[in-house]
Design a protein around this motif. Structure first.
Motif, mmCIF file in Angstrom:
data_model
loop_
_atom_site.group_PDB
_atom_site.id
_atom_site.type_symbol
_atom_site.label_atom_id
_atom_site.label_comp_id
_atom_site.label_asym_id
_atom_site.label_seq_id
_atom_site.Cartn_x
_atom_site.Cartn_y
_atom_site.Cartn_z
ATOM 1 N N UNK A 240 26.013 34.225 47.893
ATOM 2 C CA UNK A 240 27.007 35.073 48.557
ATOM 3 C C UNK A 240 28.416 34.749 48.061
ATOM 4 N N UNK A 241 28.675 33.491 47.684
ATOM 5 C CA UNK A 241 30.002 33.125 47.184
ATOM 6 C C UNK A 241 30.353 33.886 45.908
ATOM 7 N N UNK A 242 29.362 34.128 45.061
ATOM 8 C CA UNK A 242 29.600 34.875 43.821
ATOM 9 C C UNK A 242 29.894 36.335 44.146
ATOM 10 N N UNK A 243 29.125 36.898 45.043
ATOM 11 C CA UNK A 243 29.338 38.294 45.447
ATOM 12 C C UNK A 243 30.723 38.447 46.077
ATOM 13 N N UNK A 244 31.079 37.517 46.949
ATOM 14 C CA UNK A 244 32.393 37.558 47.600
ATOM 15 C C UNK A 244 33.505 37.406 46.573
ATOM 16 N N UNK A 245 33.363 36.458 45.665
ATOM 17 C CA UNK A 245 34.393 36.230 44.649
ATOM 18 C C UNK A 245 34.617 37.480 43.797
ATOM 19 N N UNK A 246 33.534 38.084 43.349
ATOM 20 C CA UNK A 246 33.651 39.300 42.538
ATOM 21 C C UNK A 246 34.380 40.401 43.311
ATOM 22 N N UNK A 247 34.019 40.576 44.567
ATOM 23 C CA UNK A 247 34.636 41.626 45.388
ATOM 24 C C UNK A 247 36.112 41.330 45.650
ATOM 25 N N UNK A 248 36.430 40.073 45.940
ATOM 26 C CA UNK A 248 37.824 39.714 46.195
ATOM 27 C C UNK A 248 38.684 39.925 44.951
ATOM 28 N N UNK A 249 38.152 39.531 43.804
ATOM 29 C CA UNK A 249 38.924 39.630 42.569
ATOM 30 C C UNK A 249 39.159 41.088 42.160
ATOM 31 N N UNK A 250 38.304 41.968 42.566
ATOM 32 C CA UNK A 250 38.482 43.389 42.257
ATOM 33 C C UNK A 250 39.370 44.100 43.277
ATOM 34 N N UNK A 251 39.634 43.440 44.393
ATOM 35 C CA UNK A 251 40.395 44.064 45.473
ATOM 36 C C UNK A 251 41.893 44.036 45.253
ATOM 37 N N UNK A 252 42.578 44.852 46.008
ATOM 38 C CA UNK A 252 44.032 44.961 45.880
ATOM 39 C C UNK A 252 44.775 43.763 46.461
ATOM 40 N N UNK A 253 44.092 42.902 47.205
ATOM 41 C CA UNK A 253 44.743 41.751 47.814
ATOM 42 C C UNK A 253 44.550 40.447 47.037
ATOM 43 N N UNK A 254 43.875 40.525 45.894
ATOM 44 C CA UNK A 254 43.710 39.353 45.039
ATOM 45 C C UNK A 254 45.079 38.938 44.502
ATOM 46 N N UNK A 255 45.327 37.635 44.435
ATOM 47 C CA UNK A 255 46.601 37.112 43.936
ATOM 48 C C UNK A 255 46.325 36.406 42.602
ATOM 49 N N UNK A 256 46.500 37.083 41.475
ATOM 50 C CA UNK A 256 46.204 36.466 40.180
ATOM 51 C C UNK A 256 46.942 35.148 39.939
ATOM 52 N N UNK A 257 48.182 35.043 40.428
ATOM 53 C CA UNK A 257 48.953 33.809 40.239
ATOM 54 C C UNK A 257 48.364 32.641 41.024
ATOM 55 N N UNK A 258 47.480 32.942 41.967
ATOM 56 C CA UNK A 258 46.826 31.898 42.769
ATOM 57 C C UNK A 258 45.323 31.892 42.538
ATOM 58 N N UNK A 259 44.925 32.260 41.346
ATOM 59 C CA UNK A 259 43.527 32.156 40.924
ATOM 60 C C UNK A 259 43.527 31.099 39.823
ATOM 61 N N UNK A 260 43.181 29.886 40.205
ATOM 62 C CA UNK A 260 43.377 28.717 39.350
ATOM 63 C C UNK A 260 42.067 28.092 38.901
#
Length: 171
Positions: free
Chosen positions: A31-51
């Protein structure tokens, strides 16, 4: 160890680390992979805080991902996912990722960072119960796990319910 921003070329390595750091690494797609993929595709993802945390050999060892949530009208970063490959736990990678996330969020003038996680782990970084700040999470049963770390731009008037971004609650 190097902590750096995630790039598109890191996707496969991040997925592998996410699987290896999940509670059920034997599942092909936890589920963590599914959640991560969905979050990263969403408008609320913060690329500067994806480390990313790289080992000395350049291998991806861990990752952190933040998304924007909100308290009233204030946008607040949520440390949505933190994972370290199980072969590299207790070597400082998670600690380095949390410190880097807090520093980067502070540089973005975020008032605070919220997290749902182990108080013993996150307490070491100055996270405290959200209720100390007049903030509550969406799930009362998880109140003891919902924590806040204030930053330089903290405004004590920001109080109320923290609203998670989509797709939380949908997966």
């Amino acid at each position: 160890m190097l902590i750096r921003r995630e790039t598109p070329a890191d996707l496969a390595a991040v997925r592998a680390v996410t699987i290896a750091s999940s509670y059920k690494p034997h599942e092909e797609e936890p589920v963590e992979v599914i959640l991560r993929d969905a979050l990263q595709k969403g408008e609320n993802w913060i690329p500067a805080l994806s480390l990313m945390a790289e080992g000395e050999d350049g291998a991806i060892i861990g990752h952190a991902l933040c998304t924007w949530g909100r308290i009233g009208t204030a946008r607040v970063p949520n440390l949505s996912l933190l994972g370290v490959h199980y072969d590299h736990r207790r070597h400082g990678f998670g600690t380095a990722l949390v410190h880097a996330t807090l520093a980067a969020a502070d540089a973005l003038d975020a008032p605070m960072v919220v997290v749902l996680g182990d108080p013993d782990f996150y307490g070491r970084f100055g996270f405290r119960p959200s209720t100390d700040f007049g903030i509550v999470g969406e799930e009362p049963a998880w109140e003891h796990l919902f924590q806040i770390r204030t930053l330089a731009a903290y405004d004590p008037s920001v109080q109320g319910e923290f609203i998670y971004p989509e797709p939380f609650g949908c997966i």
